[in-house]
Design a protein around this motif. Structure first.
Motif, short mmCIF file in Angstrom:
data_model
loop_
_atom_site.label_atom_id
_atom_site.label_comp_id
_atom_site.label_asym_id
_atom_site.label_seq_id
_atom_site.Cartn_x
_atom_site.Cartn_y
_atom_site.Cartn_z
N VAL A 15 0.59 -1.21 -0.10
CA VAL A 15 0.12 0.10 0.44
C VAL A 15 0.52 1.28 -0.34
O VAL A 15 0.60 2.20 -0.38
N LEU A 16 1.93 1.27 1.12
CA LEU A 16 2.75 2.83 1.24
C LEU A 16 3.71 2.54 -0.42
O LEU A 16 3.94 3.85 -1.02
N THR A 17 4.28 1.42 -1.00
CA THR A 17 4.48 1.80 -1.86
C THR A 17 3.73 2.18 -3.56
O THR A 17 4.21 3.23 -4.08
N ALA A 18 2.03 1.64 -3.23
CA ALA A 18 1.27 2.05 -3.82
C ALA A 18 1.38 3.58 -4.49
O ALA A 18 0.86 4.44 -5.01
N LEU A 19 1.21 4.44 -2.55
CA LEU A 19 0.72 5.37 -2.22
C LEU A 19 2.16 6.24 -2.56
O LEU A 19 1.84 7.46 -3.41
N ALA A 20 3.67 6.24 -2.54
CA ALA A 20 4.69 6.82 -3.29
C ALA A 20 4.89 6.69 -4.38
O ALA A 20 4.73 7.65 -5.20
N THR A 21 3.90 5.51 -5.05
CA THR A 21 3.91 5.43 -6.77
C THR A 21 3.51 6.97 -7.08
O THR A 21 3.08 7.31 -8.46
N VAL A 22 2.27 6.67 -6.95
CA VAL A 22 0.90 7.33 -7.45
C VAL A 22 0.71 9.03 -6.83
O VAL A 22 1.35 9.81 -7.76
N GLY A 23 1.86 9.03 -5.88
CA GLY A 23 1.81 10.54 -5.45
C GLY A 23 3.07 11.10 -5.96
O GLY A 23 2.84 12.39 -5.59
N SER A 24 3.72 10.15 -6.66
CA SER A 24 4.86 10.91 -7.84
C SER A 24 4.36 12.08 -8.61
O SER A 24 5.30 12.63 -9.19
N MET A 25 2.95 11.63 -8.77
CA MET A 25 3.06 12.46 -9.87
C MET A 25 2.90 13.94 -9.19
O MET A 25 1.97 15.01 -9.82
N ILE A 26 2.69 14.23 -8.36
CA ILE A 26 2.59 14.90 -7.81
C ILE A 26 3.96 15.86 -7.64
O ILE A 26 4.75 15.05 -6.34
N ALA A 59 11.06 2.41 -0.23
CA ALA A 59 11.64 3.28 -1.27
C ALA A 59 12.34 2.83 -2.62
O ALA A 59 11.61 3.39 -3.56
N PHE A 60 12.66 1.54 -1.94
CA PHE A 60 12.93 0.95 -3.81
C PHE A 60 12.63 0.60 -5.02
O PHE A 60 12.11 0.78 -6.09
N CYS A 61 11.27 -0.56 -4.28
CA CYS A 61 9.85 -0.84 -4.85
C CYS A 61 9.08 0.13 -5.81
O CYS A 61 8.95 0.73 -7.16
N ALA A 62 8.89 1.59 -5.08
CA ALA A 62 8.45 2.77 -5.34
C ALA A 62 9.51 3.68 -6.23
O ALA A 62 9.07 3.39 -7.97
N SER A 63 10.31 3.43 -6.24
CA SER A 63 11.67 3.93 -7.88
C SER A 63 11.92 3.14 -8.54
O SER A 63 12.17 4.42 -9.46
N LEU A 64 11.56 1.96 -8.20
CA LEU A 64 11.40 1.04 -9.36
C LEU A 64 10.12 1.10 -9.96
O LEU A 64 10.61 1.09 -11.18
N LEU A 65 9.19 1.69 -9.97
CA LEU A 65 7.91 1.29 -10.93
C LEU A 65 7.91 2.42 -11.67
O LEU A 65 7.43 2.74 -12.24
N ARG A 66 8.34 3.71 -10.78
CA ARG A 66 8.67 5.22 -10.91
C ARG A 66 9.07 5.00 -11.95
O ARG A 66 9.15 5.48 -13.33
N ASN A 67 10.19 4.59 -11.83
CA ASN A 67 11.68 4.14 -13.25
C ASN A 67 10.73 3.49 -14.57
O ASN A 67 10.54 4.06 -15.48
N ILE A 68 9.78 1.92 -14.58
CA ILE A 68 9.21 1.65 -14.96
C ILE A 68 8.31 2.39 -16.21
O ILE A 68 7.91 1.90 -16.36
N LEU A 69 7.55 3.59 -14.84
CA LEU A 69 6.04 4.16 -15.82
C LEU A 69 6.60 5.16 -16.48
O LEU A 69 5.76 6.18 -16.69
N GLY A 70 7.98 5.25 -16.41
CA GLY A 70 8.27 6.77 -16.93
C GLY A 70 8.08 8.07 -15.77
O GLY A 70 8.07 9.09 -16.45
#
Length: 168
Positions: A15-26, A59-70
């Motif tokens: 859940v926290l990884t998803a929040l960080a990933t989606v929240g990075s759009m801000i 933090a690693f998973c969120a960074s990885l997802l952010r990079n994969i999603l561009g």
């Protein structure tokens, strides 16, 4: 740790990884880096609810997802992971929110900013102006995220939700 507890921590980490990933759009650009304060808020929330190891994993998973999603850059790895480790270790030692937020800000802002230089230089091919070029933008992002985390965790704590998250 029991399997039930591990499963609960894994679910919370997801859940926290998803929040960080989606929240990075801000986010907002500062000096060639994307400042995403929600990541830093999540680092502190993970430190308080899960501990340092899980926080670094989130933090690693969120960074990885952010990079994969561009929606992130390679500099997300050193910034978020170092900050997560620092604030996780401080919270594990003292169980106090204010020093945990300061540790996140200093870990990400100073140490993560310095660690981002070789990432930008050698992995991204950018020619940053100097070793400390990412310190200020990282500090801007992490201070904003630390303030958000302090407010959120204080509210969650007063409402009794934080204890439920820790024991869930």
């Amino acid at each position: 740790m029991t399997q039930k507890m591990t499963t609960k921590k894994l679910a919370m980490a997801g859940v926290l990884t998803a929040l960080a990933t989606v929240g990075s759009m801000i986010s907002f650009p500062v000096a060639g880096s994307q400042c995403a304060p929600v990541q830093h808020m999540v680092n502190i929330l993970a430190a308080v609810t899960l501990g340092p190891g899980w926080g670094v994993g989130v933090a690693f998973c969120a960074s990885l997802l952010r990079n994969i999603l561009g929606i992130g850059s390679l500099m997300a790895f050193p910034g978020s992971m170092i900050g997560a480790l620092c604030c996780g270790m401080v919270y594990a030692k003292w169980k106090k929110l204010a020093p945990t937020c300061v540790a996140e800000a200093l870990g990400t802002g100073i140490l993560g900013g310095i660690a981002a230089y070789p990432v930008a230089e050698f992995l991204m091919g950018a020619g940053p102006a100097g070793l400390f070029v990412y310190v200020v933008p990282f500090l801007i992002s992490t201070v904003a995220g630390s303030i958000l985390a302090f407010v959120l965790i204080t509210v969650l704590s007063k409402g009794g939700v934080l204890n439920q998250l820790k024991t869930a």
